[in-house]
Write a protein that holds these residues in place. Structure first.
Motif, mmCIF file in Angstrom:
data_model
loop_
_atom_site.group_PDB
_atom_site.id
_atom_site.type_symbol
_atom_site.label_atom_id
_atom_site.label_comp_id
_atom_site.label_asym_id
_atom_site.label_seq_id
_atom_site.Cartn_x
_atom_site.Cartn_y
_atom_site.Cartn_z
ATOM 1 N N ARG A 1 66.708 1.966 25.272
ATOM 2 C CA ARG A 1 65.928 1.371 24.182
ATOM 3 C C ARG A 1 64.525 1.977 24.146
ATOM 4 N NH1 ARG A 1 68.179 -3.048 21.780
ATOM 5 N NH2 ARG A 1 70.078 -3.858 22.769
ATOM 6 N N SER A 2 64.002 2.108 22.939
ATOM 7 C CA SER A 2 62.690 2.709 22.764
ATOM 8 C C SER A 2 61.942 1.973 21.666
ATOM 9 C CB SER A 2 62.837 4.192 22.400
ATOM 10 O OG SER A 2 61.589 4.748 22.020
ATOM 11 N N ILE A 3 60.606 2.015 21.738
ATOM 12 C CA ILE A 3 59.798 1.407 20.673
ATOM 13 C C ILE A 3 59.631 2.361 19.502
ATOM 14 C CG2 ILE A 3 58.535 -0.043 22.308
ATOM 15 C CD1 ILE A 3 56.199 1.950 22.059
ATOM 16 N N ASP A 4 60.122 3.583 19.646
ATOM 17 C CA ASP A 4 59.935 4.610 18.623
ATOM 18 C C ASP A 4 61.157 4.663 17.700
ATOM 19 O OD1 ASP A 4 59.146 6.736 17.118
ATOM 20 O OD2 ASP A 4 59.577 8.261 18.634
ATOM 21 N N ASP A 5 60.970 4.340 16.434
ATOM 22 C CA ASP A 5 62.043 4.444 15.448
ATOM 23 C C ASP A 5 61.668 5.411 14.326
ATOM 24 O OD1 ASP A 5 60.127 2.930 14.179
ATOM 25 O OD2 ASP A 5 61.572 1.627 13.154
ATOM 26 N N GLU A 6 60.854 6.415 14.676
ATOM 27 C CA GLU A 6 60.339 7.347 13.678
ATOM 28 C C GLU A 6 61.462 8.073 12.942
ATOM 29 O OE1 GLU A 6 57.556 11.398 13.454
ATOM 30 O OE2 GLU A 6 58.018 10.448 15.383
ATOM 31 N N TYR A 7 62.480 8.540 13.687
ATOM 32 C CA TYR A 7 63.526 9.358 13.080
ATOM 33 C C TYR A 7 64.704 8.527 12.572
ATOM 34 C CZ TYR A 7 60.921 13.080 15.373
ATOM 35 O OH TYR A 7 59.924 13.933 15.776
ATOM 36 N N THR A 8 64.895 7.333 13.133
ATOM 37 C CA THR A 8 65.967 6.442 12.687
ATOM 38 C C THR A 8 65.365 5.056 12.483
ATOM 39 O OG1 THR A 8 67.409 7.689 14.182
ATOM 40 C CG2 THR A 8 68.355 5.760 13.122
ATOM 41 N N PRO A 9 64.788 4.786 11.327
ATOM 42 C CA PRO A 9 64.056 3.536 11.098
ATOM 43 C C PRO A 9 64.887 2.297 11.412
ATOM 44 C CG PRO A 9 63.667 5.073 9.302
ATOM 45 C CD PRO A 9 64.741 5.673 10.150
ATOM 46 N N THR A 10 64.261 1.351 12.081
ATOM 47 C CA THR A 10 64.793 0.036 12.484
ATOM 48 C C THR A 10 65.852 0.117 13.586
ATOM 49 O OG1 THR A 10 66.621 -0.153 10.887
ATOM 50 C CG2 THR A 10 64.428 -0.813 10.119
ATOM 51 N N ILE A 11 66.171 1.320 14.086
ATOM 52 C CA ILE A 11 67.168 1.474 15.151
ATOM 53 C C ILE A 11 66.439 1.881 16.433
ATOM 54 C CG2 ILE A 11 69.302 2.600 15.876
ATOM 55 C CD1 ILE A 11 69.538 0.830 13.362
ATOM 56 N N PHE A 12 66.534 1.027 17.451
ATOM 57 C CA PHE A 12 65.770 1.248 18.680
ATOM 58 C C PHE A 12 66.667 1.515 19.898
ATOM 59 C CE2 PHE A 12 63.306 -1.448 15.856
ATOM 60 C CZ PHE A 12 62.083 -0.801 15.837
ATOM 61 N N GLU A 13 67.978 1.623 19.678
ATOM 62 C CA GLU A 13 68.893 1.795 20.807
ATOM 63 C C GLU A 13 69.699 3.081 20.679
ATOM 64 O OE1 GLU A 13 72.322 -0.716 23.300
ATOM 65 O OE2 GLU A 13 71.855 -1.249 21.222
ATOM 66 N N MET A 14 69.787 3.813 21.775
ATOM 67 C CA MET A 14 70.618 5.017 21.880
ATOM 68 C C MET A 14 71.646 4.782 22.981
ATOM 69 S SD MET A 14 71.019 8.337 20.958
ATOM 70 C CE MET A 14 69.486 9.231 20.622
ATOM 71 N N LEU A 15 72.925 5.107 22.696
ATOM 72 C CA LEU A 15 73.977 4.950 23.688
ATOM 73 C C LEU A 15 74.526 6.308 24.073
ATOM 74 C CD1 LEU A 15 74.646 2.311 21.446
ATOM 75 C CD2 LEU A 15 75.572 1.639 23.659
ATOM 76 N N SER A 16 74.859 6.468 25.344
ATOM 77 C CA SER A 16 75.395 7.730 25.850
ATOM 78 C C SER A 16 76.549 7.448 26.800
ATOM 79 C CB SER A 16 74.315 8.535 26.583
ATOM 80 O OG SER A 16 73.231 8.827 25.734
ATOM 81 N N LEU A 17 77.650 8.136 26.578
ATOM 82 C CA LEU A 17 78.786 8.109 27.491
ATOM 83 C C LEU A 17 78.719 9.410 28.279
ATOM 84 C CD1 LEU A 17 81.266 6.364 28.191
ATOM 85 C CD2 LEU A 17 82.558 7.684 26.513
ATOM 86 N N VAL A 18 78.348 9.326 29.566
ATOM 87 C CA VAL A 18 78.111 10.528 30.353
ATOM 88 C C VAL A 18 79.159 10.665 31.439
ATOM 89 C CG1 VAL A 18 75.635 10.556 29.890
ATOM 90 C CG2 VAL A 18 76.486 9.317 31.867
ATOM 91 N N ALA A 19 79.559 11.906 31.702
ATOM 92 C CA ALA A 19 80.493 12.220 32.782
ATOM 93 C C ALA A 19 79.691 12.745 33.963
ATOM 94 C CB ALA A 19 81.509 13.262 32.325
ATOM 95 N N LYS A 20 79.767 12.040 35.085
ATOM 96 C CA LYS A 20 78.979 12.402 36.263
ATOM 97 C C LYS A 20 79.900 12.776 37.425
ATOM 98 C CE LYS A 20 75.172 10.255 37.190
ATOM 99 N NZ LYS A 20 74.180 11.201 36.665
ATOM 100 N N SER A 21 79.504 13.812 38.133
ATOM 101 C CA SER A 21 80.243 14.229 39.323
ATOM 102 C C SER A 21 79.951 13.257 40.466
ATOM 103 C CB SER A 21 79.832 15.646 39.724
ATOM 104 O OG SER A 21 80.390 15.990 40.978
#
Length: 366
Positions: A206-226
């Protein structure tokens, strides 16, 4: 970009995207055979090539039909499979009413060759159910739009994802599909295939910055880790939003939620390119995980009105890109935080000067 390399028939779709670096080569292999799938293969050196045995690939037993030559150059391989689309609506009792599932392995897909753009590095897999008893797809379609990148940058249209040259974008689109309920919502199910010793994790940032995607403050990532050295091998990344317009604006946003990551207790379609590359060990030698991405605004009204849904995700190798504050935002924050400090400093100086001036009007007492 190569379409159906070594095969002149366009009745099936296989798209090969190859990115050559100074010391490695990245392969993205997209196909709608069986179910829409992308293979991600990273190799050492710049001379690895894709090989396809088309006779075996289109047979009932496709294991071993796809490989990278030389096989010893492969350092990492994985797959993402888009398996099903669910449709449901909520009754007044708050119970979820599910309609018959759209199994994407049973879809009929148009030729990608008609949409292939070698300049923009884009292609589109468009399909409809082989059988459509409800007639929902009579004037509609489901599509996966693929974009490859030659360099880092940021997409213009919302959600304006930040990308690198090591990544590609996939956009899931429902257009003109008639919902089977008055407040229907949709869920996209996707599965990941990983080698032994690799673990999938779902991250939410989560971020307070919604400059590039207005009103959207959450980014989700599905990561594969060794599991050996905790390094990140690949990722699937998306903003927590979808859109209900071909030219998305802030007001077209559709709520997007992920319903957790879990081990898949079902098998992938036998005819998929996953079996063609990984062989019969899928599910035993290789690990299958699944996650559901749900879309739906308030009472499903956004899709009901627009009959359009678009969800974008970035996938690639290594660490997912991280959004940072732009120079404009940093300048605004500096002004916003710095102005009160400057005013306080100036005010203090004025008060001190006024006090000294007032005291200087009196003669000193001997």
């Amino acid at each position: 970009m190569q379409y159906n390399p070594g095969w002149n028939n366009s009745s099936v779709n296989l798209l090969h995207v190859r990115a050559v670096g100074p010391s490695d080569t990245l392969h993205y292999i997209w196909s709608s055979i069986g179910a829409p799938t992308v293979l991600l293969v990273a190799t050492a050196g710049g001379s690895s090539t894709l090989r396809v045995n088309w006779t075996r690939l289109l047979s009932p037993a496709p294991a071993g039909a796809i490989w990278i030559d030389p096989p010893s150059s492969v350092v990492y391989s994985a797959a993402v499979v888009f398996t099903k689309v669910f449709e449901y609506s909520e009754a007044k009792t708050l119970e979820e009413l599910f309609y018959p599932t759209y199994d994407l392995s049973d879809f009929s897909w148009d030729s990608v060759n008609h949409t292939l753009n070698h300049t923009a590095l884009t292609a589109e897999f468009t399909g409809i159910p082989a059988t459509d008893p409800s007639g929902s797809f009579s004037n509609g379609s489901l599509a996966f739009r693929v974009t490859a990148y030659e360099a880092g940058g940021r997409d213009g249209p919302l959600p304006s994802l930040l990308h690198t040259a090591n990544s590609s974008k996939v956009e899931f689109v429902l257009a003109g599909v008639v919902p089977r309920g008055n407040s229907s919502r949709f869920v996209l199910e996707l599965a990941t295939v990983e080698e032994t010793g690799v673990m999938q994790k779902l991250r939410s940032t989560r971020s307070i910055d919604d400059e590039y995607t207005p009103t959207i403050f959450e980014m989700l990532s599905l990561v594969a880790k060794s599991q050996n050295d905790s390094s990140t091998l690949s990722f699937l990344q998306w903003k927590a939003t979808a859109y209900g317009s071909q030219t998305p604006r802030r007001e077209d946003s559709i709520q997007c939620r992920s319903r957790g990551l879990q081990a898949a207790n079902w098998s992938l379609p036998v005819s998929s390119i996953v079996h063609a590359y990984f062989g019969e060990g899928v599910g035993s030698t290789y690990t299958i995980s699944a996650i559901n991405i749900s879309f739906g605004g308030e009472e499903g009204k956004v899709y009901q009105e627009k009959r359009y849904l678009s969800w974008s995700a970035l996938l690639g190798f290594g660490q997912p890109p991280k959004d940072t504050f732009s120079p404009l935002v940093i300048s605004i924050m500096a002004v916003a935080l710095g102005t009160p400090m400057v005013m306080l400093l100036v005010g203090s100086c004025v008060v001190l000067f006024a006090q000294r001036k007032r005291y200087s009007e009196y003669e000193p007492i001997n």
